[in-house]
Write a protein that holds these residues in place. Structure first.
Motif, short mmCIF file in Angstrom:
data_model
loop_
_atom_site.label_atom_id
_atom_site.label_comp_id
_atom_site.label_asym_id
_atom_site.label_seq_id
_atom_site.Cartn_x
_atom_site.Cartn_y
_atom_site.Cartn_z
N GLU A 27 0.83 -1.21 0.00
CA GLU A 27 0.00 0.00 0.00
C GLU A 27 0.87 1.26 0.00
O GLU A 27 0.56 2.24 -0.69
N ALA A 28 1.95 1.24 0.79
CA ALA A 28 2.85 2.40 0.83
C ALA A 28 3.46 2.66 -0.53
O ALA A 28 3.56 3.82 -0.97
N LEU A 29 3.88 1.61 -1.22
CA LEU A 29 4.45 1.78 -2.55
C LEU A 29 3.40 2.33 -3.53
O LEU A 29 3.72 3.16 -4.39
N ALA A 30 2.15 1.87 -3.40
CA ALA A 30 1.08 2.38 -4.27
C ALA A 30 0.84 3.87 -4.01
O ALA A 30 0.61 4.65 -4.94
N VAL A 31 0.90 4.27 -2.74
CA VAL A 31 0.75 5.69 -2.40
C VAL A 31 1.88 6.49 -3.04
O VAL A 31 1.64 7.54 -3.66
N THR A 69 -5.70 13.30 -8.37
CA THR A 69 -7.00 13.04 -9.00
C THR A 69 -7.08 11.63 -9.59
O THR A 69 -8.13 11.24 -10.08
N PHE A 70 -6.00 10.88 -9.54
CA PHE A 70 -5.99 9.58 -10.21
C PHE A 70 -5.58 8.44 -9.28
O PHE A 70 -6.32 7.47 -9.10
N ALA A 71 -4.42 8.54 -8.65
CA ALA A 71 -3.90 7.44 -7.83
C ALA A 71 -4.85 7.05 -6.69
O ALA A 71 -5.08 5.85 -6.49
N PRO A 72 -5.43 7.99 -5.91
CA PRO A 72 -6.32 7.57 -4.82
C PRO A 72 -7.52 6.78 -5.33
O PRO A 72 -8.01 5.88 -4.64
N HIS A 98 -1.42 12.78 0.88
CA HIS A 98 0.01 12.86 0.55
C HIS A 98 0.24 13.62 -0.75
O HIS A 98 1.13 14.49 -0.83
N ASN A 99 -0.53 13.31 -1.79
CA ASN A 99 -0.33 13.95 -3.08
C ASN A 99 -0.64 15.44 -3.02
O ASN A 99 0.05 16.26 -3.66
N ILE A 100 -1.66 15.81 -2.25
CA ILE A 100 -1.95 17.24 -2.06
C ILE A 100 -0.81 17.91 -1.30
O ILE A 100 -0.33 18.99 -1.69
N SER A 118 3.76 11.28 -14.86
CA SER A 118 2.31 11.18 -15.01
C SER A 118 1.93 9.95 -15.83
O SER A 118 0.95 9.26 -15.53
N MET A 119 2.71 9.68 -16.88
CA MET A 119 2.45 8.51 -17.72
C MET A 119 2.69 7.21 -16.95
O MET A 119 2.08 6.17 -17.25
N ALA A 120 3.58 7.26 -15.95
CA ALA A 120 3.91 6.05 -15.19
C ALA A 120 2.86 5.71 -14.14
O ALA A 120 2.72 4.54 -13.76
N VAL A 121 2.09 6.71 -13.66
CA VAL A 121 1.12 6.48 -12.58
C VAL A 121 0.10 5.40 -12.93
O VAL A 121 -0.09 4.44 -12.16
#
Length: 350
Positions: free
Chosen positions: A245-249, A257-260, A278-280, A338-341
């Motif tokens: 989960e930490a790696l996904a975060v 707007t995408f990963a969560p 975290h992303n914010i 961004s392309m890697a997310v």
């Protein structure tokens, strides 16, 4: 479905931002001989940054869900942000030293036995000459203190307070305010990116820097991603979420707007909330510390801390705190991250 729509909207925004920056570059290259042009473009950029950062702060302050989560989940997100930004910058420092680059992102003198053709040497020499003055200016700014950091901090604080206390009274419809704030941010970003490209065109040394560094510019985003995931891995060892989960975060790289949404689809509610916060935080903290990181750690390190935001929100601040060619590296770095997310987050979550 929502994640797909967000992805399409972000890609169209990316095309818009890239087009605006290219138009600015072409305009600046035609006005390269105009005297005093940088003075008024700098003032316009500062005004646009004030409006943009204040609006971002207002939008965040008006979001009750975000403000209410500034407790335990916010603390976990803050810890992850600190580790990830530190490891990202450290990875870039290690990489640039290996590649023979100084703190300003310039190539150092070639080692003995390394041969270059005359044209390459001329480009590197020209770039070094152009950036020598920039290095001296950076040292002078360090002694004087960086007013941009203070301006950004004041704007964020004022925006948060205004959003929290006033927006609910002024706007009966929260969606209407959110749409208006989004439009202001888009216009502000386009204004800033136009003048970022304009400054690059007026400077006229960007292409020389790019050719001198060559394909090394494509290495930076992957180094930043490696540092980000290393920092996330460390956090997974002691925070109340799994390493996966930490790696996904961390693999969100600042794209809130995408990963969560991807993480939420897997049923990982806490990890999704931490990812969002975290992303914010990574974006907002980057806005605050980029000038300081650029002057104290290095120009490429300033690009590293921002993650995906180095291609949009943080790009004008990176350009103001470093140079036009570093802004180009930052834009490319943000695009690749961004392309890697959408590839890495589902891959990590299985």
């Amino acid at each position: 479905m929502i994640g797909i729509l967000d992805k399409e909207n972000d890609m169209s925004d990316l095309a818009l931002y890239l087009g605006v920056a290219v138009v600015g570059y072409l305009a600046g290259s035609r006005l390269r001989q105009a005297e005093g042009i940088i003075r008024w473009t700098s003032r316009i950029q500062t005004a646009a940054i004030v409006v943009l950062i204040f609006t971002m702060g207002t939008r965040m302050g008006a979001n009750r869900q975000v403000m209410m989560n500034l407790n335990s989940i916010g603390l976990y997100a803050l810890v992850m942000t600190a580790f990830i930004m530190t490891f990202s910058a450290a990875a870039i420092t290690l990489a640039r030293n290996v590649m023979g680059m100084d703190r300003q992102g310039n190539l150092k003198s070639p080692s003995k036995g390394v041969r270059r053709d005359a044209a390459k040497d001329a480009e590197v020499s020209a770039c070094g000459t152009c950036t020598a003055g920039a290095e001296e200016e950076a040292e002078e700014e360090e002694k004087k203190g960086d007013p941009m950091t203070v301006i950004i901090l004041v704007c964020v604080a004022a925006g948060l307070a205004f959003g929290y206390f006033a927006v609910g009274k002024l706007f009966a419809d929260a969606d209407a305010f959110d749409a208006l704030a989004g439009q202001i941010i888009t216009v502000g970003l386009c204004t800033l990116l136009f003048f970022v490209g304009f400054d690059m065109g007026v400077d006229g040394t960007v292409i020389g820097h790019f050719r001198a560094v060559g394909l090394r510019v494509l290495v930076f985003p992957f180094i930043i991603m490696a540092g980000t995931l290393a920092g996330a891995l460390i956090c997974g060892l002691f925070l109340p979420i799994s390493i996966r989960e930490a790696l996904a975060v961390g693999a969100g790289f600042g794209w809130y707007t995408f990963a969560p949404g991807i993480i939420m689809e897997k049923g990982l509610v806490m990890a999704s909330a931490i990812s969002f916060m975290h992303n914010i935080l990574r974006e907002y903290i980057s806005v605050l510390i980029i000038p300081l990181v650029a002057h104290r750690a290095g120009y490429l390190e300033a690009m590293a801390v921002a993650g995906c935001s180095s291609m949009d929100v943080c790009l004008p601040i990176i350009e103001r705190s470093t140079r036009g060619d570093i802004a180009m590296y930052a834009f490319i770095s943000g695009v690749i991250q961004s392309m890697a997310v959408p590839v890495l987050v589902p891959l990590i979550l299985g």
